[in-house]
Design a protein around this motif. Structure first.
Motif, PDB file in Angstrom:
ATOM      1  N   ILE A  77      -0.321  -6.042   9.010  1.00 56.71           N
ATOM      2  CA  ILE A  77       0.268  -7.207   9.677  1.00 56.71           C
ATOM      3  C   ILE A  77       1.448  -7.752   8.866  1.00 56.71           C
ATOM      4  O   ILE A  77       2.504  -8.066   9.414  1.00 56.71           O
ATOM      5  CB  ILE A  77      -0.806  -8.293   9.896  1.00 56.71           C
ATOM      6  CG1 ILE A  77      -1.828  -7.795  10.929  1.00 56.71           C
ATOM      7  CG2 ILE A  77      -0.171  -9.610  10.334  1.00 56.71           C
ATOM      8  CD1 ILE A  77      -3.048  -8.672  11.071  1.00 56.71           C
ATOM      9  N   ARG A  78       1.280  -7.830   7.548  1.00 59.24           N
ATOM     10  CA  ARG A  78       2.352  -8.353   6.691  1.00 59.24           C
ATOM     11  C   ARG A  78       3.623  -7.498   6.805  1.00 59.24           C
ATOM     12  O   ARG A  78       4.727  -8.009   6.827  1.00 59.24           O
ATOM     13  CB  ARG A  78       1.872  -8.407   5.249  1.00 59.24           C
ATOM     14  CG  ARG A  78       2.830  -9.113   4.300  1.00 59.24           C
ATOM     15  CD  ARG A  78       2.273  -9.289   2.897  1.00 59.24           C
ATOM     16  NE  ARG A  78       1.787  -8.061   2.298  1.00 59.24           N
ATOM     17  CZ  ARG A  78       0.485  -7.747   2.117  1.00 59.24           C
ATOM     18  NH1 ARG A  78      -0.439  -8.596   2.455  1.00 59.24           N
ATOM     19  NH2 ARG A  78       0.125  -6.606   1.577  1.00 59.24           N
ATOM     20  N   ARG A  79       3.464  -6.193   6.933  1.00 56.19           N
ATOM     21  CA  ARG A  79       4.620  -5.295   7.027  1.00 56.19           C
ATOM     22  C   ARG A  79       5.119  -5.119   8.465  1.00 56.19           C
ATOM     23  O   ARG A  79       6.115  -4.437   8.695  1.00 56.19           O
ATOM     24  CB  ARG A  79       4.254  -3.938   6.438  1.00 56.19           C
ATOM     25  CG  ARG A  79       3.992  -4.064   4.944  1.00 56.19           C
ATOM     26  CD  ARG A  79       3.722  -2.767   4.297  1.00 56.19           C
ATOM     27  NE  ARG A  79       3.510  -2.990   2.868  1.00 56.19           N
ATOM     28  CZ  ARG A  79       3.378  -2.031   1.988  1.00 56.19           C
ATOM     29  NH1 ARG A  79       3.439  -0.777   2.367  1.00 56.19           N
ATOM     30  NH2 ARG A  79       3.187  -2.319   0.729  1.00 56.19           N
ATOM     31  N   GLY A  80       4.386  -5.696   9.415  1.00 54.24           N
ATOM     32  CA  GLY A  80       4.829  -5.642  10.812  1.00 54.24           C
ATOM     33  C   GLY A  80       4.620  -4.303  11.482  1.00 54.24           C
ATOM     34  O   GLY A  80       5.197  -4.046  12.540  1.00 54.24           O
ATOM     35  N   TRP A  81       3.794  -3.443  10.908  1.00 54.10           N
ATOM     36  CA  TRP A  81       3.576  -2.117  11.482  1.00 54.10           C
ATOM     37  C   TRP A  81       2.889  -2.207  12.841  1.00 54.10           C
ATOM     38  O   TRP A  81       3.061  -1.326  13.677  1.00 54.10           O
ATOM     39  CB  TRP A  81       2.743  -1.242  10.550  1.00 54.10           C
ATOM     40  CG  TRP A  81       3.436  -0.908   9.264  1.00 54.10           C
ATOM     41  CD1 TRP A  81       4.770  -1.047   8.978  1.00 54.10           C
ATOM     42  CD2 TRP A  81       2.838  -0.379   8.080  1.00 54.10           C
ATOM     43  NE1 TRP A  81       5.023  -0.645   7.691  1.00 54.10           N
ATOM     44  CE2 TRP A  81       3.863  -0.225   7.120  1.00 54.10           C
ATOM     45  CE3 TRP A  81       1.537  -0.033   7.732  1.00 54.10           C
ATOM     46  CZ2 TRP A  81       3.617   0.263   5.853  1.00 54.10           C
ATOM     47  CZ3 TRP A  81       1.296   0.465   6.465  1.00 54.10           C
ATOM     48  CH2 TRP A  81       2.332   0.613   5.535  1.00 54.10           C
ATOM     49  N   HIS A  82       2.117  -3.240  13.072  1.00 49.40           N
ATOM     50  CA  HIS A  82       1.382  -3.391  14.332  1.00 49.40           C
ATOM     51  C   HIS A  82       2.312  -3.696  15.506  1.00 49.40           C
ATOM     52  O   HIS A  82       1.900  -3.666  16.650  1.00 49.40           O
ATOM     53  CB  HIS A  82       0.326  -4.484  14.194  1.00 49.40           C
ATOM     54  CG  HIS A  82       0.900  -5.846  13.957  1.00 49.40           C
ATOM     55  ND1 HIS A  82       1.640  -6.157  12.836  1.00 49.40           N
ATOM     56  CD2 HIS A  82       0.859  -6.967  14.708  1.00 49.40           C
ATOM     57  CE1 HIS A  82       2.016  -7.418  12.903  1.00 49.40           C
ATOM     58  NE2 HIS A  82       1.562  -7.937  14.031  1.00 49.40           N
ATOM     59  N   GLU A  83       3.569  -3.987  15.224  1.00 49.91           N
ATOM     60  CA  GLU A  83       4.534  -4.308  16.282  1.00 49.91           C
ATOM     61  C   GLU A  83       5.524  -3.182  16.530  1.00 49.91           C
ATOM     62  O   GLU A  83       6.502  -3.359  17.242  1.00 49.91           O
ATOM     63  CB  GLU A  83       5.293  -5.591  15.914  1.00 49.91           C
ATOM     64  CG  GLU A  83       4.376  -6.794  15.833  1.00 49.91           C
ATOM     65  CD  GLU A  83       5.080  -8.029  15.326  1.00 49.91           C
ATOM     66  OE1 GLU A  83       6.079  -7.892  14.590  1.00 49.91           O
ATOM     67  OE2 GLU A  83       4.624  -9.122  15.657  1.00 49.91           O
ATOM     68  N   ARG A  84       5.305  -2.023  15.913  1.00 50.28           N
ATOM     69  CA  ARG A  84       6.252  -0.901  16.013  1.00 50.28           C
ATOM     70  C   ARG A  84       5.825   0.090  17.086  1.00 50.28           C
ATOM     71  O   ARG A  84       4.950   0.916  16.861  1.00 50.28           O
ATOM     72  CB  ARG A  84       6.338  -0.170  14.678  1.00 50.28           C
ATOM     73  CG  ARG A  84       7.044  -0.952  13.625  1.00 50.28           C
ATOM     74  CD  ARG A  84       7.242  -0.096  12.427  1.00 50.28           C
ATOM     75  NE  ARG A  84       7.907  -0.851  11.379  1.00 50.28           N
ATOM     76  CZ  ARG A  84       8.185  -0.370  10.193  1.00 50.28           C
ATOM     77  NH1 ARG A  84       7.842   0.852   9.884  1.00 50.28           N
ATOM     78  NH2 ARG A  84       8.777  -1.112   9.310  1.00 50.28           N
ATOM     79  N   GLY A  88       2.475   1.018  16.479  1.00 52.24           N
ATOM     80  CA  GLY A  88       1.831  -0.282  16.633  1.00 52.24           C
ATOM     81  C   GLY A  88       0.722  -0.250  17.662  1.00 52.24           C
ATOM     82  O   GLY A  88      -0.353  -0.814  17.453  1.00 52.24           O
TER      83      GLY A  88
END
Ligand SMILES: [Zn+2]
Length: 99
Positions: A77-84, A88
């Motif tokens: 979540i901190r690295r934003g991988w879940h939004e890729r 994601g």
């Protein structure tokens, strides 16, 4: 239990946790306060928070494994991988099956 609401039928009910609109079928209502609805994603998040609180007073393999999963989840979540894109979507799908 029947819940009486004074809502505009044109608008979907709002989650009391994240504030997003959701269809009624995607909300969980509190027993003593049925006016409060929480979406399924936030209910899952609350469940995990409750489990983390319980694990704070436990030892053993289970709590350590769950803490490791929580640490990986926090990193994702901190690295934003879940939004890729596809990555994601895959990570979110895996996360729904994790404790
Ligand atoms: Zn929510």
């Amino acid at each position: 239990m029947t819940v009486q609401r004074d809502e505009d039928p044109a608008t979907a009910p709002t989650c009391w946790c994240c504030g997003k609109e959701h269809p009624e079928a995607r909300l969980v209502r509190l027993g003593a306060h049925p006016e409060v609805g929480v979406c399924l994603d936030c209910a899952r998040w609350l469940h995990r928070r409750a489990r983390q609180r319980e694990d704070e007073h436990r030892s053993g393999l289970g709590p350590r494994l769950r803490a490791s999963i929580d640490a990986v989840r926090a990193t994702v979540i901190r690295r934003g991988w879940h939004e890729r894109g596809v990555l994601g979507a895959l990570l979110r799908r895996i996360d729904r099956r994790l404790p």
